[in-house]
Design a protein around this motif. Structure first.
Motif, PDB file in Angstrom:
ATOM      1  N   GLU A 171       5.037   0.421 -16.437  1.00  0.00           N
ATOM      2  CA  GLU A 171       3.974   0.785 -15.545  1.00  0.00           C
ATOM      3  C   GLU A 171       3.843  -0.368 -14.491  1.00  0.00           C
ATOM      4  OE1 GLU A 171      -0.883   1.450 -15.474  1.00  0.00           O
ATOM      5  OE2 GLU A 171       0.037   0.815 -17.233  1.00  0.00           O
ATOM      6  N   LEU A 172       3.990  -1.638 -14.732  1.00  0.00           N
ATOM      7  CA  LEU A 172       3.916  -2.617 -13.620  1.00  0.00           C
ATOM      8  C   LEU A 172       4.963  -2.607 -12.676  1.00  0.00           C
ATOM      9  CD1 LEU A 172       2.847  -5.987 -16.025  1.00  0.00           C
ATOM     10  CD2 LEU A 172       1.361  -4.402 -14.494  1.00  0.00           C
ATOM     11  N   ASN A 173       6.286  -2.420 -13.473  1.00  0.00           N
ATOM     12  CA  ASN A 173       7.575  -2.276 -12.254  1.00  0.00           C
ATOM     13  C   ASN A 173       7.132  -1.109 -11.404  1.00  0.00           C
ATOM     14  OD1 ASN A 173       8.651  -4.377 -13.716  1.00  0.00           O
ATOM     15  ND2 ASN A 173       9.838  -3.005 -15.068  1.00  0.00           N
ATOM     16  N   GLU A 174       6.689  -0.051 -11.877  1.00  0.00           N
ATOM     17  CA  GLU A 174       6.590   0.975 -10.979  1.00  0.00           C
ATOM     18  C   GLU A 174       5.253   0.609  -9.846  1.00  0.00           C
ATOM     19  OE1 GLU A 174       7.557   4.845  -9.510  1.00  0.00           O
ATOM     20  OE2 GLU A 174       8.296   3.529 -11.169  1.00  0.00           O
ATOM     21  N   ALA A 175       4.301  -0.060 -10.322  1.00  0.00           N
ATOM     22  CA  ALA A 175       3.248  -0.410  -9.336  1.00  0.00           C
ATOM     23  C   ALA A 175       3.939  -1.447  -8.166  1.00  0.00           C
ATOM     24  CB  ALA A 175       2.291  -1.177 -10.003  1.00  0.00           C
ATOM     25  N   GLU A 176       4.834  -2.274  -8.476  1.00  0.00           N
ATOM     26  CA  GLU A 176       5.485  -3.160  -7.805  1.00  0.00           C
ATOM     27  C   GLU A 176       6.229  -2.308  -6.696  1.00  0.00           C
ATOM     28  OE1 GLU A 176       7.786  -6.021  -9.924  1.00  0.00           O
ATOM     29  OE2 GLU A 176       5.744  -7.216 -10.653  1.00  0.00           O
ATOM     30  N   ASN A 177       7.081  -1.455  -7.158  1.00  0.00           N
ATOM     31  CA  ASN A 177       8.027  -0.446  -6.452  1.00  0.00           C
ATOM     32  C   ASN A 177       6.895   0.319  -5.231  1.00  0.00           C
ATOM     33  OD1 ASN A 177      10.467  -0.403  -6.187  1.00  0.00           O
ATOM     34  ND2 ASN A 177      10.868   1.257  -7.050  1.00  0.00           N
ATOM     35  N   ILE A 178       5.809   0.691  -5.947  1.00  0.00           N
ATOM     36  CA  ILE A 178       5.040   1.437  -5.100  1.00  0.00           C
ATOM     37  C   ILE A 178       4.201   0.496  -3.803  1.00  0.00           C
ATOM     38  CG2 ILE A 178       2.599   2.683  -4.942  1.00  0.00           C
ATOM     39  CD1 ILE A 178       3.158   3.488  -7.739  1.00  0.00           C
ATOM     40  N   GLU A 179       3.987  -0.599  -4.090  1.00  0.00           N
ATOM     41  CA  GLU A 179       3.653  -1.788  -3.354  1.00  0.00           C
ATOM     42  C   GLU A 179       4.750  -1.893  -2.339  1.00  0.00           C
ATOM     43  OE1 GLU A 179       1.888  -6.305  -2.927  1.00  0.00           O
ATOM     44  OE2 GLU A 179       2.289  -5.175  -4.957  1.00  0.00           O
ATOM     45  N   LYS A 180       5.893  -2.117  -2.745  1.00  0.00           N
ATOM     46  CA  LYS A 180       7.001  -2.543  -1.935  1.00  0.00           C
ATOM     47  C   LYS A 180       7.340  -1.251  -0.995  1.00  0.00           C
ATOM     48  CE  LYS A 180      10.481  -4.536  -0.171  1.00  0.00           C
ATOM     49  NZ  LYS A 180      10.297  -5.829   0.814  1.00  0.00           N
ATOM     50  N   MET A 181       7.222   0.038  -1.567  1.00  0.00           N
ATOM     51  CA  MET A 181       7.169   1.342  -0.795  1.00  0.00           C
ATOM     52  C   MET A 181       6.223   1.402   0.291  1.00  0.00           C
ATOM     53  SD  MET A 181       9.527   3.810  -0.148  1.00  0.00           S
ATOM     54  CE  MET A 181      10.170   3.529  -1.442  1.00  0.00           C
ATOM     55  N   THR A 182       4.969   1.146   0.058  1.00  0.00           N
ATOM     56  CA  THR A 182       3.908   0.988   0.903  1.00  0.00           C
ATOM     57  C   THR A 182       4.218   0.174   2.257  1.00  0.00           C
ATOM     58  OG1 THR A 182       2.517   1.468  -0.820  1.00  0.00           O
ATOM     59  CG2 THR A 182       1.319   0.602   1.167  1.00  0.00           C
ATOM     60  N   GLU A 183       4.741  -1.187   1.790  1.00  0.00           N
ATOM     61  CA  GLU A 183       5.090  -2.057   2.912  1.00  0.00           C
ATOM     62  C   GLU A 183       6.139  -1.588   3.762  1.00  0.00           C
ATOM     63  OE1 GLU A 183       7.278  -6.504   3.423  1.00  0.00           O
ATOM     64  OE2 GLU A 183       6.698  -5.605   1.436  1.00  0.00           O
ATOM     65  N   LEU A 184       7.242  -0.952   3.232  1.00  0.00           N
ATOM     66  CA  LEU A 184       8.199  -0.136   3.737  1.00  0.00           C
ATOM     67  C   LEU A 184       7.944   0.841   4.767  1.00  0.00           C
ATOM     68  CD1 LEU A 184      11.159  -0.253   1.458  1.00  0.00           C
ATOM     69  CD2 LEU A 184      10.864  -1.650   3.367  1.00  0.00           C
ATOM     70  N   SER A 185       7.067   1.501   4.441  1.00  0.00           N
ATOM     71  CA  SER A 185       6.386   2.565   5.211  1.00  0.00           C
ATOM     72  C   SER A 185       5.652   2.131   6.382  1.00  0.00           C
ATOM     73  CB  SER A 185       5.501   3.670   4.457  1.00  0.00           C
ATOM     74  OG  SER A 185       4.360   2.822   3.898  1.00  0.00           O
ATOM     75  N   GLU A 186       4.668   1.036   6.102  1.00  0.00           N
ATOM     76  CA  GLU A 186       4.035   0.524   7.120  1.00  0.00           C
ATOM     77  C   GLU A 186       5.017  -0.014   8.251  1.00  0.00           C
ATOM     78  OE1 GLU A 186       1.490  -2.284   5.405  1.00  0.00           O
ATOM     79  OE2 GLU A 186      -0.056  -0.715   4.591  1.00  0.00           O
ATOM     80  N   MET A 225       8.785   8.142   3.123  1.00  0.00           N
ATOM     81  CA  MET A 225       8.341   7.244   2.777  1.00  0.00           C
ATOM     82  C   MET A 225       6.879   7.020   2.289  1.00  0.00           C
ATOM     83  SD  MET A 225      10.586   4.560   5.070  1.00  0.00           S
ATOM     84  CE  MET A 225      10.061   2.875   4.359  1.00  0.00           C
ATOM     85  N   GLN A 226       5.882   7.163   3.162  1.00  0.00           N
ATOM     86  CA  GLN A 226       4.567   7.607   2.952  1.00  0.00           C
ATOM     87  C   GLN A 226       4.169   8.597   1.841  1.00  0.00           C
ATOM     88  OE1 GLN A 226       2.848   8.810   6.736  1.00  0.00           O
ATOM     89  NE2 GLN A 226       2.853   6.570   7.613  1.00  0.00           N
ATOM     90  N   GLU A 227       4.977   9.669   1.791  1.00  0.00           N
ATOM     91  CA  GLU A 227       4.638  10.646   0.548  1.00  0.00           C
ATOM     92  C   GLU A 227       4.930   9.837  -0.737  1.00  0.00           C
ATOM     93  OE1 GLU A 227       6.782  14.184   1.791  1.00  0.00           O
ATOM     94  OE2 GLU A 227       5.460  14.824   3.061  1.00  0.00           O
ATOM     95  N   LEU A 228       6.130   9.455  -0.842  1.00  0.00           N
ATOM     96  CA  LEU A 228       6.540   8.585  -1.881  1.00  0.00           C
ATOM     97  C   LEU A 228       5.598   7.475  -2.256  1.00  0.00           C
ATOM     98  CD1 LEU A 228      10.487   8.051  -1.136  1.00  0.00           C
ATOM     99  CD2 LEU A 228       9.482   9.238  -3.035  1.00  0.00           C
TER     100      LEU A 228
END
Length: 948
Positions: free
Chosen positions: A638-653, A683-686
């Motif tokens: 779960e923590l790994n997935e949260a980190e990847n979500i955070e990274k994906m959010t940064e990439l989309s921005e 990327m935003q949808e992901l």
């Protein structure tokens, strides 16, 4: 004749016998003489005795005037009151025979009675028929014979004239002895007796100089009373005693044959001190009082004229004055006493203290630390801290010329003392001009009763030099890339210890490649401050377009000026603005896009690893899924997935920011923009929809209330959702790579055109260098004979030609890699033509021509290859017919957004971006117009100066 008119019988009086009558007259005379003598002697005795009483009392103590008056009145009362009474009683009340007979009867009762009867018979009136005159005469004769044998003087009542005489003689003798034997005290007592209410001092053999009869001493503090003998003192006793009230007496020896000093312990209540020195008896009223203390102290600070600051009054609650005083200020003190104690006098003592040691100084010398808060450089001190001779007051502290960080106390000026101006309970000091050395100001005072302060009041004054102001730039990165049409905003903040005059910014341009243009220079005053504004800020809107600044590198610094004379501007750390052309920005965007794609691929790999671990957890089975080890694995997933979500959010921005910059560039084709937009949307949808579902399912799988079967189901659903996420991430990466390939293809156009521009710039710089020579020319002149400036220009052009040749070489290499991926014919054509033309060798040959100053040949070669590079760029991006409308490129795979819709949206977005750019430039122009009157006049000696 009527009976009433008949004659009355005649009375017959018989006189006393002569012998008896003479006895009575003799007795009366004796009585009068004795009693009058007694009255007179008693009066004299009272006078002389009262004098002797005063003389005797004065030998013991200082007889008060009221007592002496009473004594004098008592002495004279014997004359004034007693004598008249005594004479009236014994003289006027004993004039007749009957009165004398009664007095005689006190001593001789029978004889007295007979005398009284005879005297009464003498005054009787009778006729001859009623009483026989012969019988009356015979009776008188009989009494006269009886009285003749008696001594009437024995009947005198207590005759004391002899006693009074002796008393008078004794008092006269004693008074005479006093006047003759000790004439000084005798005459002094006579004077004090005759004039009791006069201020004639009592004569003593021991004489004390005049002193205060009432003394105020400090409460509860030991005190001393001193008495000094007069030079004409007849006696000088070896010691004296003093007693405070009923306390034990205190003795004091004679000191220096002159004075006595009595030491008393502290007293809290008033009392009287009786002093006995020989026959001197004096007293002093002692009134204990608290020492005068200060209730409040205020400092009035007059700042130097250049600061334009109003005088400041500061309450000194502690004994230090610092932070509010600058070198060159004038400080005066004002103090009030407690309980309204009236002041008599006061002094101000000015002491010069050694300068503190600056620990930031080097051992080798007194070098200035880069920190502006450190001890200033000696030259800076002379610039900002020294005062003119005309500015110095009489109290100017002498700081000395010793450059050492700490002055020796031996070299310090001696303390200076000045009187204070007193007004009731307040005292005012004169102005003290401050140098760069600390001072100690000490106030001492004495109240109207003569009491001094306790140790005075000391104030340490630590003047500070007028420090340089500080300026900052914030709200912008230190390295910022913009286009010429962009407008950047940043905030300028400035601080100064005594008011900022104004703030602004200054820029200096630098071309990164040789050109015949002049780099931009200029400055702009943004905000005007004032003497009381210690912080000043403003937002600057800087637009290269509004200032006609071509693409180049700008170093922008904020500056601030304070009111210190001739200090000038103080600058901040610079920020670097890279003003790029659109093709340069496009290449930069391409590099950013490459990094985003690389990080997106890393995110996809992490997601694949998470997917594999989730499948391993699924294989554990429902019965083992809820054990502690697997629960920890689920939590980690779960923590790994949260980190990847955070990274994906940064990439989309970042992708959204990149898309905005590409839109601003305007030279990225619509097909590339559409694919970039689709990439950003996925990327935003992901990050917002797909990947959070996986995280939620993993979280539910850890719910303690879930059954093993439910937990396994949650893991299976997470795997299914994660599989969709991986598929969508692969599609996103494919779309991004395709957009990147299109982007890369468009950058070949920009790179080729930029190389062509650099070749044109080299040629134009050579032409300008030849034209600037006037009648002479650099063409054909050996390099060693050229002017150093021309040598420098040729060296820079040679280096620029080397960089251009390197860029063209990398364009050829990148074209080869790109063709291997895309297999597009136009790229193959350019590769073959570049290979056949052997452009790399020719560009190197051009560089050698520049280095050897074969200018005309170098110009011809540079112009030729600039045209060739543009021709190859036109193959990739053919010029459009201006009469032919543009058509949208196909290839979009987003079912919700066709090509026409995206073209329309793109145009709207560009219009919005243009409006934003126009508004930003308008804001910059408005700021320039509003602050135009604040600017300094341009320096005509600085070419390219763009001061507003």
């Amino acid at each position: 004749m009527s009976p009433d008119q008949a004659p009355k019988p005649q009375g017959h009086r018989a006189p006393l016998p002569d012998s008896l009558k003479r006895q009575l007259v003799s007795f009366r005379g004796r009585l009068w003489r004795v009693k009058v003598a007694e009255a007179i002697l008693a009066g004299f005795f009272g006078l002389f005795f009262s004098y002797l009483v005063v003389f005797g009392l004065d030998r013991v103590w200082n007889t008060p005037a009221t007592v002496r008056l009473g004594i004098l009145l008592g002495g004279t009362s014997l004359f004034i009151l007693f004598a008249p009474y005594w004479i009236h009683r014994w003289v006027f009340s004993h004039r007749r025979e009957a009165q004398l007979a009664r007095l005689i009867s006190r001593r001789f009762p029978r004889l007295g009675d007979r005398l009284l009867g005879v005297i009464e018979l003498q005054h009787q009136k009778e006729s001859k028929e009623s009483l026989s005159p012969e019988l009356r005469t015979a009776a008188m004769e009989a009494v006269a014979r009886q009285a003749k044998g008696r001594n009437f003087e024995r009947a005198l009542p207590n005759p004391r004239h002899r006693t009074w005489s002796l008393g008078v003689l004794a008092t006269v003798a004693m008074a005479a002895a006093a006047l003759l034997l000790v004439p000084k005290p005798g005459l002094n007592a006579l004077k004090r007796w005759l004039m009791p209410l006069s201020d004639t001092p009592r004569y003593t053999f021991t004489k004390i100089k005049s002193f205060d009869e009432s003394v105020i001493v400090p409460r509860d503090e030991p005190f001393a009373l001193s008495f000094t003998l007069s030079s004409d003192s007849d006696q000088r006793p070896g010691s004296g005693t003093a007693r405070f009230g009923i306390q034990e007496p205190i003795s004091a020896p004679l000191e220096n044959n002159l004075s006595y000093t009595f030491q008393f312990p502290g007293q809290s209540e008033p009392g009287r001190v009786a002093i006995n020195i020989g026959d001197a008896r004096v007293s002093v009223n002692v009134i204990p009082q608290t020492r005068p203390a200060i209730q409040s102290v205020r400092a009035r600070i007059s700042y130097p004229d250049y600061l334009q600051l109003q005088d400041k009054v500061k309450e000194l609650r502690v004994g230090t004055l610092s932070g509010d005083v600058v070198v060159g200020s004038k400080v005066s003190l004002e103090a009030n006493t407690l309980e309204g104690r009236e002041l008599k006098s006061g002094t101000l003592t000015v002491r010069h203290l050694p300068k503190p040691i600056d620990r930031d100084l080097f051992d080798d010398g007194f070098e200035l630390s880069p920190d502006p808060g450190k001890t200033p450089d000696p030259e800076e001190k002379s610039e900002g801290g020294d005062l003119k001779d005309g500015d110095l007051s009489p109290l100017q502290a002498d700081a000395g010329d010793d450059p050492s960080p700490q002055q020796s106390e031996d070299n310090l000026s001696p303390p200076e003392t000045y009187p204070l101006r007193i007004s009731g309970t307040r005292m005012f000091s004169p102005d003290v001009v401050l140098s760069d050395s600390p001072l100690e100001l000490q106030l001492n005072w004495r109240d109207a009763d003569g009491l001094k302060d306790v140790g005075g009041h000391r104030i340490r004054v630590e003047p500070l030099a007028d420090q340089k102001p500080l300026a900052y730039i914030q709200g912008i990165e230190r390295q910022t890339v913009i286009l010429a049409d962009d407008t950047v905003s940043f905030e300028i903040l400035a601080e100064d210890d005594y008011g900022a005059k104004h703030i602004g910014y200054e820029w200096t341009g630098e071309f990164t490649k040789p050109t015949d243009e002049t780099p931009s220079r200029g400055s702009h005053i943004l905000e005007v401050g004032g003497p009381n504004q210690r912080r000043l800020s403003g937002v600057a809107h800087f637009s290269p377009r509004t200032r006609n600044i071509p693409p180049q590198q700008l170093s922008v610094r904020a500056f601030v000026e304070d009111f210190f004379p001739e200090r000038g501007r103080v600058y901040s750390e610079p920020i670097i603005l890279h003003i790029l052309t659109k093709d340069e920005q496009a290449q930069l965007l391409k590099d950013k896009f490459d990094r985003i794609i690389g990080e997106l691929e890393d995110a996809a790999r992490r997601e694949q690893n998470n997917f594999d671990e989730n499948r391993r957890l699924e294989q554990e089975g429902a019965e083992n899924l809820q054990n502690e080890a697997n629960q920890e694995r689920l939590e980690q997933q779960e923590l790994n997935e949260a980190e990847n979500i955070e990274k994906m959010t940064e990439l989309s921005e970042r992708m959204e920011e990149l898309l905005g910059e590409a839109l601003k560039n305007g030279e990225v084709d619509s097909d590339t923009m559409q694919k970039m937009a689709e990439t950003m949307q996925r990327m935003q949808e992901l990050s917002q929809e797909d990947m959070p579902k996986v995280e939620q399912e993993l979280n539910e799988a850890q719910d303690p209330s879930s059954t093993p079967e439910q937990s396994q189901k949650d893991v299976q659903e997470a795997i299914e959702e994660q599989e969709k996420v991986l598929e969508k991430m692969r599609e996103t990466i494919d779309g991004a790579n395709e957009a990147n390939r299109n982007f890369e293809a468009s950058t070949f156009v920009n790179r080729l055109r930029r190389a062509a521009s650099e070749e044109d710039g080299i040629a134009n710089t050579l032409i300008a260098a030849i034209d600037d020579q006037g009648e002479t020319t650099i063409a054909g002149t050996p390099y060693d004979e050229l002017d150093p400036v021309d040598q420098r220009i040729l060296g820079e052009l040679s280096m620029q030609q080397r960089r251009t040749a390197s860029d063209v070489h990398w364009i050829y290499e990148d074209l080869g890699h790109f063709y291997a991926r895309t297999q597009k014919e136009e790229h193959k054509q350019i590769m073959e033509e570049m290979h056949e033309s052997n452009i790399n060798s020719h560009l190197d040959a051009t560089r050698e021509k520049i280095a050897s100053n074969r200018s005309f040949m170098a110009i011809h070669s540079a112009k030729k290859w600039a045209a060739q590079l543009r021709a190859w760029a036109d193959i990739l991006d053919p010029p459009q017919d201006p009469n032919q409308g543009g058509e949208g490129a196909g290839g979009g795979d987003n079912p919700g957004l066709d090509d026409n819709d995206f073209e329309f949206m793109l145009k709207v977005m560009k219009m919005i971006q243009n409006e934003q750019d126009i508004r930003a430039r308008t804001r910059a122009l408005e700021q320039l117009r509003r602050t135009l009157h604040l600017q300094d006049p341009p320096d005509p000696g600085s070419p390219g100066n763009a001061d507003d």
